[in-house]
Design an enzyme around this catalytic site. Structure first.
Site, PDB file in Angstrom:
ATOM      1  N   ARG A  99       0.814  -1.216   0.000  1.00 60.54           N
ATOM      2  CA  ARG A  99       0.000   0.000   0.000  1.00 60.54           C
ATOM      3  C   ARG A  99       0.850   1.269   0.000  1.00 60.54           C
ATOM      4  NH1 ARG A  99      -5.424  -0.780   1.379  1.00 60.54           N
ATOM      5  NH2 ARG A  99      -5.529   1.410   2.016  1.00 60.54           N
ATOM      6  N   LYS A 134      -0.650 -20.379   5.916  1.00 62.28           N
ATOM      7  CA  LYS A 134      -1.677 -20.776   6.864  1.00 62.28           C
ATOM      8  C   LYS A 134      -2.166 -19.539   7.617  1.00 62.28           C
ATOM      9  CE  LYS A 134       0.787 -21.893  11.147  1.00 62.28           C
ATOM     10  NZ  LYS A 134      -0.026 -21.116  12.069  1.00 62.28           N
ATOM     11  N   ASP A 190       3.746 -24.647   4.508  1.00 68.57           N
ATOM     12  CA  ASP A 190       3.904 -24.872   5.943  1.00 68.57           C
ATOM     13  C   ASP A 190       5.406 -24.963   6.187  1.00 68.57           C
ATOM     14  OD1 ASP A 190       4.108 -25.721   8.546  1.00 68.57           O
ATOM     15  OD2 ASP A 190       2.669 -27.361   8.365  1.00 68.57           O
ATOM     16  N   HIS A 191       5.975 -23.919   6.814  1.00 66.16           N
ATOM     17  CA  HIS A 191       7.434 -23.867   6.914  1.00 66.16           C
ATOM     18  C   HIS A 191       8.000 -25.021   7.734  1.00 66.16           C
ATOM     19  CE1 HIS A 191       6.287 -21.808  10.675  1.00 66.16           C
ATOM     20  NE2 HIS A 191       7.454 -22.195  11.136  1.00 66.16           N
ATOM     21  N   GLU A 217       6.526 -23.827  23.037  1.00 65.38           N
ATOM     22  CA  GLU A 217       6.972 -22.452  22.857  1.00 65.38           C
ATOM     23  C   GLU A 217       7.112 -21.798  24.227  1.00 65.38           C
ATOM     24  OE1 GLU A 217       5.305 -20.519  19.031  1.00 65.38           O
ATOM     25  OE2 GLU A 217       3.653 -21.643  19.906  1.00 65.38           O
ATOM     26  N   ASP A 267      -4.408 -22.992  15.645  1.00 67.28           N
ATOM     27  CA  ASP A 267      -3.159 -22.399  15.186  1.00 67.28           C
ATOM     28  C   ASP A 267      -2.111 -23.446  14.830  1.00 67.28           C
ATOM     29  OD1 ASP A 267      -1.560 -20.064  14.661  1.00 67.28           O
ATOM     30  OD2 ASP A 267      -0.458 -20.476  16.508  1.00 67.28           O
ATOM     31  N   HIS A 272       0.747 -27.708  11.539  1.00 67.33           N
ATOM     32  CA  HIS A 272       2.072 -28.240  11.827  1.00 67.33           C
ATOM     33  C   HIS A 272       2.048 -29.678  12.340  1.00 67.33           C
ATOM     34  CE1 HIS A 272       3.314 -24.286  11.002  1.00 67.33           C
ATOM     35  NE2 HIS A 272       3.170 -23.767  12.197  1.00 67.33           N
ATOM     36  N   LYS A 282       1.837 -22.447  24.624  1.00 66.50           N
ATOM     37  CA  LYS A 282       2.582 -21.208  24.849  1.00 66.50           C
ATOM     38  C   LYS A 282       3.043 -21.158  26.305  1.00 66.50           C
ATOM     39  CE  LYS A 282       1.705 -18.973  20.858  1.00 66.50           C
ATOM     40  NZ  LYS A 282       2.764 -18.500  19.939  1.00 66.50           N
TER      41      LYS A 282
END
Length: 517
Positions: free
Chosen positions: A57, A164, A193-194, A232, A251, A256, A357
């Site tokens: 943008r 994703k 998907d890394h 994580e 998520d 994954h 998390k």
């Protein structure tokens, strides 16, 4: 300890093309995509006829956009940063300002692409990367379709990469697939998907099918259970508004964790052709026993972290205290599932999946725990221990990518005492190139038309078919005990009990412990 490397297969240089990045001013471009393109350039895998056209943008010309990327991406280029190679990479980059919702943008895009391909003297091969939120996917692909930019013909190709999440439930995934298929064919769509670009994920296939000592015991006769953990240590890291609408299950699980499970559990394919491998992965997902609503209550666990403390006494805020998170949020930050696969290979072998998390460490691993060996002959030497410790195989996806194995051996000395021996393979110890982020591999595969590591429409829908009943029950019966684990701990007690009641336990990864920040 030496390693023998088989004769290397040649790596194909990507064909001439223009890579168009929608959302080029975002974090994904500066943190992952441009560093990956730089890495491909350093490895001499990019063609001489190549360009990157960023669409954003902001009213920036080519030079201003390059300067912005130079300042924003350099810190992500790795320790062996080479200034000359980076500056050459930036010369590939161009910019087109515009609103992705405006039809006029796509007419301008047609003209700009014609200029670039004409200047480079190349066929109009285009790779479109949608580095935008999913809500823009339909508008962008519709605009590309109306402008004729997705039409393939003799001597040229058109491909689209999307990130994703691929929907947020089964119906939305089906709607997304239908919208994409309205303007292009499935072979043109690369759902990225890394995790599938990481060396250890890819090495699972080689480890299983290229070693005669592994594949014969990769089944229910020898394996007791499988654990897949994505832990994580951080919180939502500024993504509160997104995460509070998503949660840990949406998520991480359909994308994954189920992707990794499908590689661990798949049958050997007839070839390394992309569709042959993806056929086997989808068969695994469709063979997982679906959850009844009652089974959701016994075979799944959810949690949300509350405040916690670091070892140095610093306080960690709870999830409900995070920015852009509802102060009474019922969103889960931890999810664990027990899955059973109804195939001849895996009948009776539970697969335990967990992600969360604010756990004590950041790591991703697959644990293959083998069944106990008969131990009657060691009964006296084990000092009344009930069993010989089981062998475990650990596939580490991050960090310290590699493979470890625990097995039993006699301790030195006169007495016959057993001890656990650890064998550890790390990529950085054996091969010249340290594992990369995964985007290098996936971008190169898309450039060369190899869809093996990308998700297909039926694979996406099979994943959501499994997860949908869990979402339905969790939505109908909101958690009443949130928060139910302290930040910096291993999740709610029910997550441990998911395995304990089966006589098992999550693998403790003490070497993975890190301070949360």
């Amino acid at each position: 300890m030496s390693t023998t490397v088989a004769q290397a297969a040649p790596v194909e240089t990507a064909p001439p093309h223009v890579m168009v990045i929608f959302g080029a001013s975002g974090d994904l471009t500066r943190r992952k995509l441009l560093p990956a393109i730089y890495s491909l350039y350093r490895d001499r895998l990019l063609p001489a006829q190549f360009a990157v056209l960023g669409v954003g943008r902001q009213e920036l010309d080519d030079e201003a956009f390059r300067e912005r990327l130079d300042g924003g991406s350099r810190e992500f280029l790795g320790p062996d940063y080479d200034a000359a190679d980076w500056q050459q990479t930036l010369q590939y980059v161009h910019h087109l300002p515009g609103d992705i919702a405006a039809p006029d943008l796509y007419r301008q895009l047609v003209g700009r692409l014609a200029e670039l391909t004409g200047a480079l003297g190349m066929a109009p091969n285009f790779l479109f990367y949608l580095a935008t939120p999913p809500r823009f996917f339909a508008a962008i692909t519709a605009g590309l379709g109306q402008a004729g930019l997705l039409e393939e013909g003799a001597g040229h190709w058109r491909r689209v990469i999307i990130e994703k999440p691929f929907g947020n439930n089964l119906q939305s995934a089906r709607d997304m697939n239908r919208q994409l298929h309205a303007v292009m064919d499935e072979h043109q769509i690369y759902r990225i998907d890394h995790y599938l670009g990481k060396e250890t994920v890819q090495n699972i296939l080689a480890f299983r099918f290229a070693n005669s000592t592994i594949e014969p015991i990769w089944n229910r006769q020898y394996i007791d259970h499988v654990q897949i953990t994505v832990a994580e240590s951080i919180g939502v890291a500024g993504r509160g508004s997104y995460y509070d609408q998503s949660g840990a299950l949406r998520d991480m699980i359909p994308n994954h964790l189920l992707a990794v499970l499908s590689i661990v559990a798949m049958e050997p394919s007839n070839s390394f052709h992309a569709d042959a491998i993806r056929d086997e992965q989808t068969k695994v997902l469709r063979a997982i026993q679906p959850f009844s609503h009652d089974e959701v209550l016994t075979s799944t666990v959810r949690g949300q972290y509350g405040p916690g403390m670091l070892a140095d006494g610093r306080r960690i805020p709870g999830y409900r205290e995070e920015h852009d998170v509802d102060a009474a949020s019922k969103t889960e930050t931890y999810a664990a599932l027990k899955l059973m696969i109804d195939t001849w290979r895996w009948a009776g072998v539970p697969f335990y999946l967990r992600t969360g998390k604010r756990l004590p460490g950041r790591y991703t691993e697959v644990v293959i725990q083998y069944k106990h060996a008969p131990n009657i002959m060691f009964r006296d030497s084990l000092l009344k221990r009930e069993n010989v410790p089981p062998n475990t195989l650990v596939l580490r996806l991050q960090p310290n990518e590699g493979i470890g194995m625990n097995f039993n051996a006699k301790k030195p000395g006169h007495a016959l005492n057993l001890g656990t021996v650890q064998m550890n393979f790390r990529y950085e110890d054996y091969f010249d190139n340290a594992p990369a982020t995964g985007y290098e591999t996936l971008l190169h595969d898309c450039m060369t038309g190899d869809a093996t590591l990308f998700k297909r429409a039926d694979n996406i829908e099979a994943s959501w078919e499994l997860v949908d009943p869990v979402l339905e029950v969790w939505s109908a019966l909101p958690a009443h005990d949130f928060p139910n684990y302290a930040a910096g701990t291993w999740g709610p007690a029910a997550g441990e009990q998911l395995l304990v009641r089966d006589g098992r336990a999550w693998r403790a990864c003490e070497s993975c412990l890190v301070d949360s920040t």
